[in-house]
Design a protein around this motif. Structure first.
Motif, PDB file in Angstrom:
ATOM      1  N   THR A  34       1.127  -1.238  -0.093  1.00 31.53           N
ATOM      2  CA  THR A  34      -0.031  -0.018  -0.156  1.00 31.53           C
ATOM      3  C   THR A  34       0.875   1.451   0.088  1.00 31.53           C
ATOM      4  O   THR A  34       1.910   1.138   0.363  1.00 31.53           O
ATOM      5  CB  THR A  34      -0.970   0.027   1.267  1.00 31.53           C
ATOM      6  OG1 THR A  34      -0.109   0.258   2.292  1.00 31.53           O
ATOM      7  CG2 THR A  34      -1.794  -1.205   1.222  1.00 31.53           C
ATOM      8  N   ASN A  35       0.288   2.351  -0.465  1.00 29.31           N
ATOM      9  CA  ASN A  35       1.127   3.703  -0.393  1.00 29.31           C
ATOM     10  C   ASN A  35       1.725   3.894   1.103  1.00 29.31           C
ATOM     11  O   ASN A  35       2.947   4.455   1.168  1.00 29.31           O
ATOM     12  CB  ASN A  35       0.145   4.757  -0.992  1.00 29.31           C
ATOM     13  CG  ASN A  35       0.006   4.695  -2.596  1.00 29.31           C
ATOM     14  OD1 ASN A  35       0.705   4.094  -2.990  1.00 29.31           O
ATOM     15  ND2 ASN A  35      -1.139   5.129  -2.775  1.00 29.31           N
ATOM     16  N   LYS A  36       0.955   3.845   2.011  1.00 26.73           N
ATOM     17  CA  LYS A  36       1.453   3.995   3.319  1.00 26.73           C
ATOM     18  C   LYS A  36       2.527   3.192   3.952  1.00 26.73           C
ATOM     19  O   LYS A  36       3.536   3.729   4.433  1.00 26.73           O
ATOM     20  CB  LYS A  36      -0.119   3.650   4.224  1.00 26.73           C
ATOM     21  CG  LYS A  36       0.524   4.379   5.973  1.00 26.73           C
ATOM     22  CD  LYS A  36      -0.674   4.378   6.633  1.00 26.73           C
ATOM     23  CE  LYS A  36      -0.392   4.626   8.089  1.00 26.73           C
ATOM     24  NZ  LYS A  36      -1.523   4.191   8.931  1.00 26.73           N
ATOM     25  N   GLU A  37       2.161   1.792   3.227  1.00 27.03           N
ATOM     26  CA  GLU A  37       3.448   0.843   3.732  1.00 27.03           C
ATOM     27  C   GLU A  37       4.682   1.382   3.119  1.00 27.03           C
ATOM     28  O   GLU A  37       5.707   1.178   3.545  1.00 27.03           O
ATOM     29  CB  GLU A  37       2.934  -0.561   3.452  1.00 27.03           C
ATOM     30  CG  GLU A  37       1.850  -1.110   4.508  1.00 27.03           C
ATOM     31  CD  GLU A  37       1.162  -2.461   4.200  1.00 27.03           C
ATOM     32  OE1 GLU A  37       0.624  -2.761   5.141  1.00 27.03           O
ATOM     33  OE2 GLU A  37       1.692  -2.854   3.178  1.00 27.03           O
ATOM     34  N   ILE A  40       6.882   3.874   4.524  1.00 25.04           N
ATOM     35  CA  ILE A  40       7.463   3.402   5.796  1.00 25.04           C
ATOM     36  C   ILE A  40       8.494   2.771   4.981  1.00 25.04           C
ATOM     37  O   ILE A  40       9.784   2.799   5.609  1.00 25.04           O
ATOM     38  CB  ILE A  40       6.537   2.469   6.435  1.00 25.04           C
ATOM     39  CG1 ILE A  40       5.487   3.233   7.192  1.00 25.04           C
ATOM     40  CG2 ILE A  40       7.546   1.659   7.575  1.00 25.04           C
ATOM     41  CD1 ILE A  40       4.295   2.519   7.908  1.00 25.04           C
ATOM     42  N   CYS A  41       8.445   1.730   4.095  1.00 22.50           N
ATOM     43  CA  CYS A  41       9.658   0.938   3.489  1.00 22.50           C
ATOM     44  C   CYS A  41      10.689   1.975   2.976  1.00 22.50           C
ATOM     45  O   CYS A  41      11.847   1.938   3.255  1.00 22.50           O
ATOM     46  CB  CYS A  41       9.281   0.211   2.354  1.00 22.50           C
ATOM     47  SG  CYS A  41       8.008  -0.934   2.811  1.00 22.50           S
ATOM     48  N   LEU A  42      10.336   3.395   2.510  1.00 23.08           N
ATOM     49  CA  LEU A  42      11.303   4.382   2.054  1.00 23.08           C
ATOM     50  C   LEU A  42      12.063   4.742   3.301  1.00 23.08           C
ATOM     51  O   LEU A  42      13.109   5.063   3.275  1.00 23.08           O
ATOM     52  CB  LEU A  42      10.774   5.132   1.307  1.00 23.08           C
ATOM     53  CG  LEU A  42      10.204   4.824  -0.228  1.00 23.08           C
ATOM     54  CD1 LEU A  42       9.602   5.665  -1.126  1.00 23.08           C
ATOM     55  CD2 LEU A  42      11.396   4.080  -0.917  1.00 23.08           C
ATOM     56  N   GLU A  43      11.330   5.233   4.211  1.00 23.39           N
ATOM     57  CA  GLU A  43      11.828   5.653   5.450  1.00 23.39           C
ATOM     58  C   GLU A  43      13.003   4.627   6.335  1.00 23.39           C
ATOM     59  O   GLU A  43      13.828   5.061   6.703  1.00 23.39           O
ATOM     60  CB  GLU A  43      10.603   5.865   6.524  1.00 23.39           C
ATOM     61  CG  GLU A  43      11.000   6.644   7.631  1.00 23.39           C
ATOM     62  CD  GLU A  43       9.705   7.052   8.446  1.00 23.39           C
ATOM     63  OE1 GLU A  43       9.935   7.433   9.717  1.00 23.39           O
ATOM     64  OE2 GLU A  43       8.892   7.184   7.966  1.00 23.39           O
ATOM     65  N   ARG A  48      18.685   3.134   7.109  1.00 24.98           N
ATOM     66  CA  ARG A  48      19.606   2.257   7.263  1.00 24.98           C
ATOM     67  C   ARG A  48      20.795   3.179   6.597  1.00 24.98           C
ATOM     68  O   ARG A  48      21.976   3.023   6.959  1.00 24.98           O
ATOM     69  CB  ARG A  48      19.216   1.185   6.230  1.00 24.98           C
ATOM     70  CG  ARG A  48      20.366   0.351   6.054  1.00 24.98           C
ATOM     71  CD  ARG A  48      20.695  -0.501   7.143  1.00 24.98           C
ATOM     72  NE  ARG A  48      21.998  -1.261   7.094  1.00 24.98           N
ATOM     73  CZ  ARG A  48      22.820  -1.632   7.958  1.00 24.98           C
ATOM     74  NH1 ARG A  48      22.842  -1.542   9.366  1.00 24.98           N
ATOM     75  NH2 ARG A  48      23.729  -2.735   7.709  1.00 24.98           N
ATOM     76  N   GLU A  49      20.485   4.004   5.439  1.00 22.33           N
ATOM     77  CA  GLU A  49      21.294   4.587   4.843  1.00 22.33           C
ATOM     78  C   GLU A  49      22.057   5.754   5.887  1.00 22.33           C
ATOM     79  O   GLU A  49      23.226   5.980   5.489  1.00 22.33           O
ATOM     80  CB  GLU A  49      20.994   5.455   3.527  1.00 22.33           C
ATOM     81  CG  GLU A  49      20.584   4.431   2.279  1.00 22.33           C
ATOM     82  CD  GLU A  49      20.080   5.106   1.353  1.00 22.33           C
ATOM     83  OE1 GLU A  49      19.424   6.344   1.318  1.00 22.33           O
ATOM     84  OE2 GLU A  49      20.181   4.675   0.076  1.00 22.33           O
ATOM     85  N   SER A  50      21.452   5.971   6.801  1.00 22.53           N
ATOM     86  CA  SER A  50      21.863   7.136   7.589  1.00 22.53           C
ATOM     87  C   SER A  50      22.800   6.477   8.856  1.00 22.53           C
ATOM     88  O   SER A  50      23.259   7.264   9.670  1.00 22.53           O
ATOM     89  CB  SER A  50      20.858   7.966   8.570  1.00 22.53           C
ATOM     90  OG  SER A  50      20.174   7.141   9.247  1.00 22.53           O
ATOM     91  N   GLY A  51      23.002   5.481   8.847  1.00 26.86           N
ATOM     92  CA  GLY A  51      23.688   4.415   9.588  1.00 26.86           C
ATOM     93  C   GLY A  51      23.141   3.517  11.095  1.00 26.86           C
ATOM     94  O   GLY A  51      23.803   2.917  11.541  1.00 26.86           O
ATOM     95  N   ARG A  80      15.077  -6.280   8.406  1.00 27.74           N
ATOM     96  CA  ARG A  80      16.096  -6.521   7.381  1.00 27.74           C
ATOM     97  C   ARG A  80      15.556  -6.759   6.126  1.00 27.74           C
ATOM     98  O   ARG A  80      15.888  -6.421   4.997  1.00 27.74           O
ATOM     99  CB  ARG A  80      17.284  -7.617   7.766  1.00 27.74           C
ATOM    100  CG  ARG A  80      18.229  -7.715   7.022  1.00 27.74           C
ATOM    101  CD  ARG A  80      19.243  -8.746   7.412  1.00 27.74           C
ATOM    102  NE  ARG A  80      20.445  -9.108   6.382  1.00 27.74           N
ATOM    103  CZ  ARG A  80      20.244  -9.903   5.549  1.00 27.74           C
ATOM    104  NH1 ARG A  80      19.162 -10.558   5.393  1.00 27.74           N
ATOM    105  NH2 ARG A  80      21.286 -10.303   4.614  1.00 27.74           N
ATOM    106  N   PHE A  81      14.676  -7.741   6.204  1.00 29.32           N
ATOM    107  CA  PHE A  81      14.101  -8.107   4.944  1.00 29.32           C
ATOM    108  C   PHE A  81      13.303  -7.016   4.095  1.00 29.32           C
ATOM    109  O   PHE A  81      13.676  -7.066   3.061  1.00 29.32           O
ATOM    110  CB  PHE A  81      13.274  -9.547   5.145  1.00 29.32           C
ATOM    111  CG  PHE A  81      12.402 -10.091   4.250  1.00 29.32           C
ATOM    112  CD1 PHE A  81      13.259 -10.952   3.087  1.00 29.32           C
ATOM    113  CD2 PHE A  81      11.221  -9.678   3.967  1.00 29.32           C
ATOM    114  CE1 PHE A  81      12.411 -11.391   1.939  1.00 29.32           C
ATOM    115  CE2 PHE A  81      10.526 -10.218   2.559  1.00 29.32           C
ATOM    116  CZ  PHE A  81      11.135 -10.948   1.703  1.00 29.32           C
ATOM    117  N   VAL A  82      12.708  -6.492   4.921  1.00 27.42           N
ATOM    118  CA  VAL A  82      11.776  -5.491   4.253  1.00 27.42           C
ATOM    119  C   VAL A  82      12.791  -4.362   3.619  1.00 27.42           C
ATOM    120  O   VAL A  82      12.389  -3.926   2.699  1.00 27.42           O
ATOM    121  CB  VAL A  82      10.712  -4.713   5.054  1.00 27.42           C
ATOM    122  CG1 VAL A  82       9.818  -3.550   4.523  1.00 27.42           C
ATOM    123  CG2 VAL A  82       9.694  -6.025   5.383  1.00 27.42           C
TER     124      VAL A  82
END
Length: 105
Positions: A34-37, A40-43, A48-51, A80-82
């Motif tokens: 879903t768009n909301k999920e 969250i995935c992008l967040e 993770r990219e921020s450390g 980790r998986f998501v």
């Protein structure tokens, strides 16, 4: 520290780091469908990219009251998986776009 996603972009996962052929269609019942999920995935990817570690990502999601698709609290493995699947989807989409542009020129 280096790239937190090193070796992941072509994981499918084969031992040689090449893309494995998918045997079934992508499921729409996974977290991120879903768009909301997806937001969250992008967040999660950004965290993770921020450390942040996957455990820290799971902790943040649990503190915010966000549950997994199964309605359970997040843990290291699900975070980790998501997160890694999100990166793979973004890379695949980028490649599809590049191929589309190449056919248009």
């Amino acid at each position: 520290k280096g790239d937190p996603f090193r070796g992941v972009l072509k994981s499918g996962s084969t031992s040689k780091g090449t893309m494995a052929e998918r045997k079934r269609a992508p499921r729409s019942d996974r977290f991120g469908s879903t768009n909301k999920e997806w937001d969250i995935c992008l967040e999660m990817k950004d965290m993770r990219e921020s450390g942040r570690t996957y455990g820290q990502i799971a902790q943040v999601l649990n503190q915010r009251g966000i549950k997994t698709k199964a309605g359970k609290p997040w843990n290291y493995f699900t975070a980790r998986f998501v997160t890694l699947r999100t990166v793979q989807m973004l890379v695949a989409e980028d490649e599809r776009f590049r191929q589309y542009i190449a056919t248009r020129t």
